[in-house]
Design an enzyme around this catalytic site. Structure first.
Site, PDB file in Angstrom:
ATOM      1  N   LEU A  61     -17.185 -16.584 -27.646  1.00 25.97           N
ATOM      2  CA  LEU A  61     -17.872 -16.065 -28.830  1.00 25.97           C
ATOM      3  C   LEU A  61     -19.048 -16.978 -29.156  1.00 25.97           C
ATOM      4  CD1 LEU A  61     -17.970 -14.195 -31.395  1.00 25.97           C
ATOM      5  CD2 LEU A  61     -16.522 -15.918 -32.502  1.00 25.97           C
ATOM      6  N   HIS A  62     -20.256 -16.394 -29.212  1.00 20.86           N
ATOM      7  CA  HIS A  62     -21.424 -17.158 -29.649  1.00 20.86           C
ATOM      8  C   HIS A  62     -21.472 -17.161 -31.168  1.00 20.86           C
ATOM      9  CE1 HIS A  62     -23.597 -17.776 -25.819  1.00 20.86           C
ATOM     10  NE2 HIS A  62     -23.003 -16.653 -25.448  1.00 20.86           N
ATOM     11  N   CYS A  63     -21.615 -18.356 -31.756  1.00 21.59           N
ATOM     12  CA  CYS A  63     -21.709 -18.511 -33.204  1.00 21.59           C
ATOM     13  C   CYS A  63     -23.053 -19.171 -33.492  1.00 21.59           C
ATOM     14  CB  CYS A  63     -20.589 -19.403 -33.727  1.00 21.59           C
ATOM     15  SG  CYS A  63     -18.945 -18.879 -33.205  1.00 21.59           S
ATOM     16  N   GLY A  66     -21.255 -13.084 -31.947  1.00 22.32           N
ATOM     17  CA  GLY A  66     -21.172 -11.987 -30.994  1.00 22.32           C
ATOM     18  C   GLY A  66     -20.897 -12.425 -29.574  1.00 22.32           C
TER      19      GLY A  66
END
Ligand SMILES: [Zn+2]
Ligand SMILES: [Zn+2]
Length: 144
Positions: A108-110, A94
């Protein structure tokens, strides 16, 4: 603002263009991926566009180019977590929305859970229209 210009003094532009200062996990002509410098989970990676897009996910337009970019970022993130954290309880992807984003370059944070420590989940848990937004919801909205 078309969002496709380089910012002087943008840390993430430097990383994208010069591949400096971090251990890159992935690199192609569109995106690069590297570990978050303050990991909040078992694995915590960032995927960013090489070209400056920003300041936030709200800068994205409903055009094929942006849809394809986010789709590609998400696929890169998924592949990396599948490779590096296949047994994690949950993979989460997200973006931060204003006011809690910290860097004015789309990222984008994964996250491969669990969160470490647990309280850090607050910054990465989707709320209605503020805070953290799930990448799949973003993709849904950008669908041409
Ligand atoms: Zn930038
Ligand atoms: Zn962020």
């Amino acid at each position: 603002m078309d969002g496709h210009y380089s910012f002087e003094n943008c840390l993430f532009c430097d990383i994208g263009h010069l591949a400096t200062a971090v251990d890159l996990l992935y690199l192609d002509d569109k995106v690069v991926a590297f570990p978050d410098h303050r990991p909040a989970a078992l694995r915590h990676y960032l995927v960013i566009p090489v070209e400056h897009v920003g300041p936030t996910v709200n800068s994205l337009d409903k055009i094929p180019k942006h849809y394809e970019l986010v789709n590609h970022m998400l696929n890169v993130g998924k592949d990396l977590l599948r490779r590096d954290a296949p047994n994690s309880v949950e993979h989460r992807f997200g973006f931060h929305q204003p006011p809690i984003h910290t860097i004015d370059h789309l990222h984008l944070h994964c996250l491969a859970l669990p969160f470490i420590p647990e309280w850090r989940k607050v910054k990465y848990t989707p709320l209605d229209s503020i805070g953290f937004v799930d990448a799949n919801n973003v993709l849904e909205k950008l669908k041409p």
